[in-house]
Design a protein around this motif. Structure first.
Motif, short mmCIF file in Angstrom:
data_model
loop_
_atom_site.label_atom_id
_atom_site.label_comp_id
_atom_site.label_asym_id
_atom_site.label_seq_id
_atom_site.Cartn_x
_atom_site.Cartn_y
_atom_site.Cartn_z
N THR A 121 0.81 -1.21 0.00
CA THR A 121 0.00 0.00 0.00
C THR A 121 0.85 1.26 0.00
N ARG A 122 1.93 1.24 0.76
CA ARG A 122 2.85 2.38 0.85
C ARG A 122 4.27 1.89 0.60
N THR A 123 5.13 2.76 0.09
CA THR A 123 6.53 2.37 -0.02
C THR A 123 7.10 2.21 1.38
N TRP A 124 8.11 1.39 1.49
CA TRP A 124 8.61 1.01 2.81
C TRP A 124 9.23 2.17 3.57
N GLU A 125 9.91 3.08 2.86
CA GLU A 125 10.50 4.22 3.56
C GLU A 125 9.43 5.17 4.07
N VAL A 126 8.29 5.24 3.36
CA VAL A 126 7.18 6.07 3.83
C VAL A 126 6.59 5.48 5.12
N THR A 127 6.39 4.17 5.12
CA THR A 127 5.88 3.51 6.32
C THR A 127 6.83 3.70 7.49
N ALA A 128 8.12 3.52 7.25
CA ALA A 128 9.11 3.69 8.32
C ALA A 128 9.11 5.12 8.84
N SER A 129 9.06 6.09 7.93
CA SER A 129 9.06 7.49 8.33
C SER A 129 7.81 7.84 9.14
N THR A 130 6.69 7.25 8.78
CA THR A 130 5.45 7.51 9.52
C THR A 130 5.57 7.04 10.96
N PHE A 131 6.04 5.81 11.14
CA PHE A 131 6.22 5.29 12.49
C PHE A 131 7.26 6.11 13.26
N ALA A 132 8.36 6.45 12.60
CA ALA A 132 9.42 7.21 13.26
C ALA A 132 8.92 8.59 13.69
N THR A 133 8.06 9.18 12.87
CA THR A 133 7.51 10.49 13.22
C THR A 133 6.62 10.39 14.46
N LEU A 134 5.75 9.39 14.49
CA LEU A 134 4.89 9.19 15.65
C LEU A 134 5.72 8.92 16.91
N ASN A 135 6.77 8.12 16.77
CA ASN A 135 7.62 7.84 17.93
C ASN A 135 8.36 9.08 18.39
N ASP A 136 8.77 9.93 17.46
CA ASP A 136 9.46 11.16 17.83
C ASP A 136 8.52 12.11 18.56
N MET A 137 7.25 12.13 18.13
CA MET A 137 6.28 13.04 18.74
C MET A 137 5.80 12.56 20.10
N TYR A 138 5.64 11.23 20.25
CA TYR A 138 4.95 10.71 21.43
C TYR A 138 5.76 9.68 22.22
#
Length: 351
Positions: A68-85
């Protein structure tokens, strides 16, 4: 045993967020959502709000997929959430059922899932990673020490082996005791053969739970009808296994294959919903075996048996007409009985 709550991201998103907040107050540790971009709203947008409105809940998709999403996009999404919360996310991943098929594509191969797990986990942890084609990248802003666990959903023998060899956790979407023991053993054996410690793999069983006031025939019949959709959802995966391995029981257990013989087809417009007209083929016995139904005492009994088989988390599919009741009943009775701590304020607020 930990407990998770699994929801579809149907609009309005506020409803999903409120149920997740309720779950945290009742002692649930994880909040999961479906991930199928056409059928439901985008989960990661809603995950951000769930994390903002909770304090400890760990959030993730059950499950995303490599296509559904490219792998770097998925990784960046999770990393962003982890950085925020803080590190409060987990990546549940599988081959992709509804998300791929509704868009006219086939589910991903197991090889793609294995590679995606490696890439997503590494990138989200700030490591330099080969995308598989010789392209090496790193996400430079990931916090040092940040980590993303990746849990794989699996049923068939090759998928179970992949989970044991590659995943940080194993997601099994049914609560049948025999099949849980069979599949957990397969994952653990694969881990041992890969030189891994099987105890390091988190085992999550996910299935509908419906709490009734008593065990009368009428109450149980209503609970079954509210959860029969789940047998149809599992049937999609079983049908794939039958087409690949056959239905003679030599590879896939008869406990999985027998009930799909009368399956006629499946319309994803009703996927994961009570009253799904494509699940009439699912017998009561399968609903009882795959789900957790009845008074709280029955839930405690079955979940204790699952815990004894090595299950670390039970994730409640909460798609039926008693969502709040089930969350509150688990907070008041089931979670304390299985070693969890009931969240503060649930009884006091009536939430």
């Amino acid at each position: 045993m930990d407990f998770g709550l699994v929801l579809q991201t149907d609009p309005p998103a506020d409803r999903v967020i409120d149920l997740m907040r309720r779950a945290e107050r009742n002692g649930f540790t994880h909040g999961w959502t479906f991930d199928s971009a056409v059928l439901w709203q985008e989960p990661f947008v809603i995950h951000s709000q769930i994390l903002a409105w909770t304090e400890r809940l760990v959030v993730g998709p059950m499950v995303t997929n490599p296509g559904t999403r490219t792998w770097e996009v998925t990784a960046s999404t999770f990393a962003t959430l982890n950085d925020m919360y803080g590190d409060r996310t987990v990546c549940g991943i599988g081959r992709g059922d509804s998300a791929m098929r509704v868009a006219g594509r086939r589910p991903n191969t197991l090889a793609a899932v294995a590679e995606a797990m490696r890439v997503i986990r590494s990138l989200a942890s700030g490591e330099e990673t080969d995308l598989g084609d010789g392209t090496v990248i790193r996400i430079p802003w990931v916090r040092p020490g940040s980590r993303l666990p990746v849990w794989m959903a699996a049923y068939g023998p090759k998928a179970l082996r992949t989970a044991g060899e590659k995943a940080d956790g194993f997601i099994l979407q049914l609560a049948d005791l025999y099949l849980t023991e069979y599949m957990v053993d397969a994952v653990r054996q694969a881990a041992r053969e890969a030189g891994r410690d099987p105890a390091e793999i988190t085992v999550c069983v996910a299935a509908p739970a419906y709490v009734t006031d008593d065990d009368s025939p009428g109450a149980l019949a209503h609970a079954r009808e509210q959860c029969r959709w789940f047998g149809g959802m599992v049937g999609n995966h079983v049908a794939d296994l039958v087409s690949r391995y056959g239905a003679d029981g030599s590879v896939v257990p008869h406990e999985l294959t027998d009930y799909v013989r009368s399956r006629q087809g499946y319309d994803y417009a009703h996927h994961g919903r009570t009253g799904n007209p494509d699940t009439a083929f699912v017998p009561d016995e399968i609903v009882d075996r795959f789900c957790v139904l009845g008074p709280v005492e029955r839930h405690i009994e079955k979940l204790t048996a699952l815990r004894d088989l090595g299950v670390d988390q039970f994730a409640v599919y909460d798609m039926h007409d008693a969502q709040e009741k089930v969350v509150d009943a688990y907070g008041a009775h089931v979670i304390p009985a299985l070693g969890g701590d009931r969240g503060e304020g649930a009884a006091r607020e009536g939430a």
